[in-house]
Design a protein around this motif. Structure first.
Motif, PDB file in Angstrom:
ATOM      1  N   ASN A 185      74.764 184.536  19.374  1.00  0.00           N
ATOM      2  CA  ASN A 185      73.510 185.251  19.148  1.00  0.00           C
ATOM      3  C   ASN A 185      73.655 186.247  17.996  1.00  0.00           C
ATOM      4  N   ALA A 186      74.792 186.947  17.961  1.00  0.00           N
ATOM      5  CA  ALA A 186      75.025 187.909  16.881  1.00  0.00           C
ATOM      6  C   ALA A 186      75.142 187.201  15.539  1.00  0.00           C
ATOM      7  N   ILE A 187      75.846 186.072  15.525  1.00  0.00           N
ATOM      8  CA  ILE A 187      76.002 185.320  14.280  1.00  0.00           C
ATOM      9  C   ILE A 187      74.652 184.790  13.805  1.00  0.00           C
ATOM     10  N   SER A 192      69.995 185.183  10.060  1.00  0.00           N
ATOM     11  CA  SER A 192      68.547 185.073   9.929  1.00  0.00           C
ATOM     12  C   SER A 192      67.920 186.218   9.151  1.00  0.00           C
ATOM     13  N   LEU A 193      68.624 187.335   9.022  1.00  0.00           N
ATOM     14  CA  LEU A 193      68.034 188.511   8.384  1.00  0.00           C
ATOM     15  C   LEU A 193      67.869 188.309   6.891  1.00  0.00           C
ATOM     16  N   ASP A 194      66.748 188.781   6.346  1.00  0.00           N
ATOM     17  CA  ASP A 194      66.585 188.801   4.894  1.00  0.00           C
ATOM     18  C   ASP A 194      66.459 190.241   4.441  1.00  0.00           C
ATOM     19  N   ARG A 195      66.164 190.458   3.166  1.00  0.00           N
ATOM     20  CA  ARG A 195      66.218 191.811   2.618  1.00  0.00           C
ATOM     21  C   ARG A 195      65.142 192.717   3.190  1.00  0.00           C
ATOM     22  N   ASN A 196      64.119 192.153   3.813  1.00  0.00           N
ATOM     23  CA  ASN A 196      63.054 192.973   4.377  1.00  0.00           C
ATOM     24  C   ASN A 196      63.222 193.211   5.871  1.00  0.00           C
ATOM     25  N   LEU A 203      74.573 195.734  15.806  1.00  0.00           N
ATOM     26  CA  LEU A 203      75.061 194.433  15.349  1.00  0.00           C
ATOM     27  C   LEU A 203      76.486 194.523  14.815  1.00  0.00           C
ATOM     28  N   GLY A 204      76.769 195.547  14.027  1.00  0.00           N
ATOM     29  CA  GLY A 204      78.072 195.651  13.380  1.00  0.00           C
ATOM     30  C   GLY A 204      79.235 195.727  14.341  1.00  0.00           C
ATOM     31  N   ALA A 205      79.014 196.297  15.529  1.00  0.00           N
ATOM     32  CA  ALA A 205      80.103 196.447  16.494  1.00  0.00           C
ATOM     33  C   ALA A 205      80.669 195.092  16.900  1.00  0.00           C
ATOM     34  N   GLN A 206      79.837 194.056  16.896  1.00  0.00           N
ATOM     35  CA  GLN A 206      80.304 192.733  17.308  1.00  0.00           C
ATOM     36  C   GLN A 206      81.172 192.061  16.257  1.00  0.00           C
ATOM     37  N   PHE A 207      81.119 192.571  15.017  1.00  0.00           N
ATOM     38  CA  PHE A 207      81.922 192.012  13.938  1.00  0.00           C
ATOM     39  C   PHE A 207      83.083 192.934  13.567  1.00  0.00           C
ATOM     40  N   ALA A 208      83.364 193.926  14.416  1.00  0.00           N
ATOM     41  CA  ALA A 208      84.371 194.928  14.109  1.00  0.00           C
ATOM     42  C   ALA A 208      85.728 194.582  14.721  1.00  0.00           C
TER      43      ALA A 208
END
Length: 216
Positions: A185-187, A192-196, A203-208
């Motif tokens: 889900n985090a990936i 899916s996120l774009d610049r807007n 979110l960042g904690a899951q990639f830390a």
């Protein structure tokens, strides 16, 4: 060096203060930082501070320095000004550091011994963040994670890196780095996120990475 998940690094630029314009230039803006961590200990063997070295990727470094000659006075002033702004903004987010003892988050003080310089074509920040209260790693489980909550910036230790210790009483102390294991889900959200789009601020904690400190 600059490794996994690069195509997934997106979100909001919370703190570095100069990356906002870059968000408009690409659909998936991102910055990469190679970390070095030093555990600072006192003569009683307690952890009193966490030292950080942040080595920014060459593209971001070129953007923020504007192609100035690193040896020039103008470049030196630009780096100092940027460092001051970054440290002020990062303070609100505990300098992107999460330090825990027995699972509880510890309070941090203002960064000290701050400096900025160029290492080749890459910008380097150095700073030390004191703990509000020293922690004995022999009696408490201590761990550290460094990450941008929105995952706009990927922050990882150099591959094969060894956590350093500094201080008079560090006998029997060591550390290991646990690699992140984000769920699907985090990936998917990061992809899916774009610049807007605004990333969830967890979110960042899951990639830390998690640094586990242990002393005998």
């Amino acid at each position: 060096m600059l490794r996994i998940w690069r195509t997934f690094v997106i979100g909001l630029a919370l703190t570095l203060g100069v990356a906002l314009a870059a968000r408009e230039a690409a659909a998936h803006p991102h910055v990469w930082i190679d970390l070095r961590t030093t555990v600072v200990m006192d003569d009683q063997g307690r952890v009193t501070a966490i030292g950080q070295e942040w080595l920014f990727d060459p593209i971001y470094s070129a953007y923020v320095t504007g192609g100035l000659d690193p040896a020039s006075d103008k470049a030196r002033k630009a780096l100092d000004d940027l460092l001051g702004e970054s440290m002020s903004n990062l303070r609100e987010y505990d300098y992107f550091m999460r330090v825990r003892a027995d699972g509880g988050r510890l309070a941090l003080e203002d960064a000290r011994d701050t400096s900025a310089a160029m290492r080749g074509d890459r910008m380097l920040y150095r700073f030390t963040v004191p703990l509000s209260d020293p922690v004995d790693p022999r009696s408490r489980d201590l761990d550290i994670a460094v990450f941008d909550p929105t995952y706009y910036i990927e922050m990882l230790h150099l591959e094969g890196d060894v956590i350093a210790f500094q201080g008079a009483n560090q006998t029997g102390c060591g550390a290991r780095i646990i690699e992140p294991a984000p769920d699907m889900n985090a990936i998917a959200l990061a992809q899916s996120l774009d610049r807007n789009a605004a990333a969830d601020d967890t979110l960042g904690a899951q990639f830390a990475e998690t640094v586990i400190i242990a002393c005998k």
